[in-house]
Design a protein around this motif. Sequence first.
Motif, PDB file in Angstrom:
ATOM      1  N   ARG A 109       0.787  -1.230   0.000  1.00 20.70           N
ATOM      2  CA  ARG A 109       0.000   0.000   0.000  1.00 20.70           C
ATOM      3  C   ARG A 109       0.816   1.276   0.000  1.00 20.70           C
ATOM      4  NH1 ARG A 109      -3.396  -0.183   4.791  1.00 20.70           N
ATOM      5  NH2 ARG A 109      -3.720  -2.404   4.775  1.00 20.70           N
ATOM      6  N   TRP A 127      -7.823   2.230   6.003  1.00 23.22           N
ATOM      7  CA  TRP A 127      -7.785   2.050   4.548  1.00 23.22           C
ATOM      8  C   TRP A 127      -8.998   1.276   4.052  1.00 23.22           C
ATOM      9  CZ3 TRP A 127      -6.389   2.291  -0.426  1.00 23.22           C
ATOM     10  CH2 TRP A 127      -6.436   1.162  -1.216  1.00 23.22           C
ATOM     11  N   GLU A 128      -9.296   0.160   4.671  1.00 26.43           N
ATOM     12  CA  GLU A 128     -10.395  -0.686   4.216  1.00 26.43           C
ATOM     13  C   GLU A 128     -11.733   0.057   4.268  1.00 26.43           C
ATOM     14  OE1 GLU A 128      -8.123  -1.675   6.426  1.00 26.43           O
ATOM     15  OE2 GLU A 128      -7.095  -3.314   5.384  1.00 26.43           O
ATOM     16  N   GLU A 129     -11.898   0.929   5.262  1.00 24.12           N
ATOM     17  CA  GLU A 129     -13.154   1.673   5.397  1.00 24.12           C
ATOM     18  C   GLU A 129     -13.332   2.711   4.288  1.00 24.12           C
ATOM     19  OE1 GLU A 129     -14.839   2.809   9.483  1.00 24.12           O
ATOM     20  OE2 GLU A 129     -12.658   2.682   9.780  1.00 24.12           O
ATOM     21  N   ALA A 132     -12.914   0.911   0.422  1.00 21.86           N
ATOM     22  CA  ALA A 132     -13.885  -0.104  -0.026  1.00 21.86           C
ATOM     23  C   ALA A 132     -14.963   0.478  -0.946  1.00 21.86           C
ATOM     24  CB  ALA A 132     -14.505  -0.818   1.172  1.00 21.86           C
ATOM     25  N   PRO A 139     -15.397  -3.631   3.296  1.00 22.07           N
ATOM     26  CA  PRO A 139     -14.037  -3.590   3.840  1.00 22.07           C
ATOM     27  C   PRO A 139     -13.411  -4.978   3.974  1.00 22.07           C
ATOM     28  CG  PRO A 139     -15.431  -2.062   5.033  1.00 22.07           C
ATOM     29  CD  PRO A 139     -16.332  -2.847   4.122  1.00 22.07           C
ATOM     30  N   ASP A 140     -14.183  -5.972   4.375  1.00 26.49           N
ATOM     31  CA  ASP A 140     -13.639  -7.329   4.524  1.00 26.49           C
ATOM     32  C   ASP A 140     -13.214  -7.917   3.181  1.00 26.49           C
ATOM     33  OD1 ASP A 140     -14.033  -7.247   7.252  1.00 26.49           O
ATOM     34  OD2 ASP A 140     -15.948  -8.325   7.181  1.00 26.49           O
ATOM     35  N   LEU A 142     -12.334  -6.223   0.517  1.00 30.19           N
ATOM     36  CA  LEU A 142     -11.154  -5.476   0.087  1.00 30.19           C
ATOM     37  C   LEU A 142      -9.912  -5.992   0.803  1.00 30.19           C
ATOM     38  CD1 LEU A 142      -9.725  -3.200  -1.443  1.00 30.19           C
ATOM     39  CD2 LEU A 142     -10.419  -1.649   0.388  1.00 30.19           C
ATOM     40  N   ALA A 143      -9.996  -6.198   2.113  1.00 25.17           N
ATOM     41  CA  ALA A 143      -8.846  -6.694   2.878  1.00 25.17           C
ATOM     42  C   ALA A 143      -8.422  -8.078   2.392  1.00 25.17           C
ATOM     43  CB  ALA A 143      -9.186  -6.731   4.368  1.00 25.17           C
ATOM     44  N   GLU A 146      -6.710  -7.741  -0.994  1.00 24.34           N
ATOM     45  CA  GLU A 146      -5.378  -7.167  -0.819  1.00 24.34           C
ATOM     46  C   GLU A 146      -4.404  -8.234  -0.313  1.00 24.34           C
ATOM     47  OE1 GLU A 146      -3.336  -3.347   1.404  1.00 24.34           O
ATOM     48  OE2 GLU A 146      -5.286  -4.047   2.075  1.00 24.34           O
TER      49      GLU A 146
END
Length: 188
Positions: A109, A127-129, A132, A139-140, A142-143, A146
């Motif tokens: 990142r 970041w995820e918030e 996304a 967010p989950d 996306l995480a 990643e």
Amino acid sequence: MSQTPYGFDAARFRAARAAAGATVPHIARTAQVTERAVSLYLAGTRTPRPAVLVLLAHAVEAEPAALCTVDRETLRHLRIFTGRSRAQVGRELGMSEATYRELENTGARGRLASSRYSPREGRWLAWEEWAAPKFATTPDRLAAAEERTRADYQTERKRRRQRQCEADPAFAARIEGLGRPGRAQRES
């Protein structure tokens, strides 16, 4: 045609078309492509660009991801499923295309994709918030994408190094030599 393989599945597209009862002319009008292009997508001999994938999905009342077979969803897939280019997503995330490309390829990142303060919410967002919604996901998800991107990059990096060691014994000896001091320190 797309230069990036992302798992477009003609069988899924045909199934979604049948479920929606969509005709080839309707899909072509909605996706803003020719009927011939739709026929090629249905036959599996052509892969739509990401922007067209989104329109095809809309035409058959499905999500873009539903038209693809993906074993491990990465950041590249999340971007493609929104139909946007790297440059577009980079701009939305506040980074250059090159910086975003690095993120999408390695999962690294850097500081541009860290937490951000939201004056509207009066707090810092991870970041995820904040990222996304830019990927039209949770967010989950996306995480997880990643993490898969990072893992895939590390695996490919190890494969490349292994191939290079097999092809060049001198390189292999240099790599082995670099590892000895570290092992000696750990063993003492």
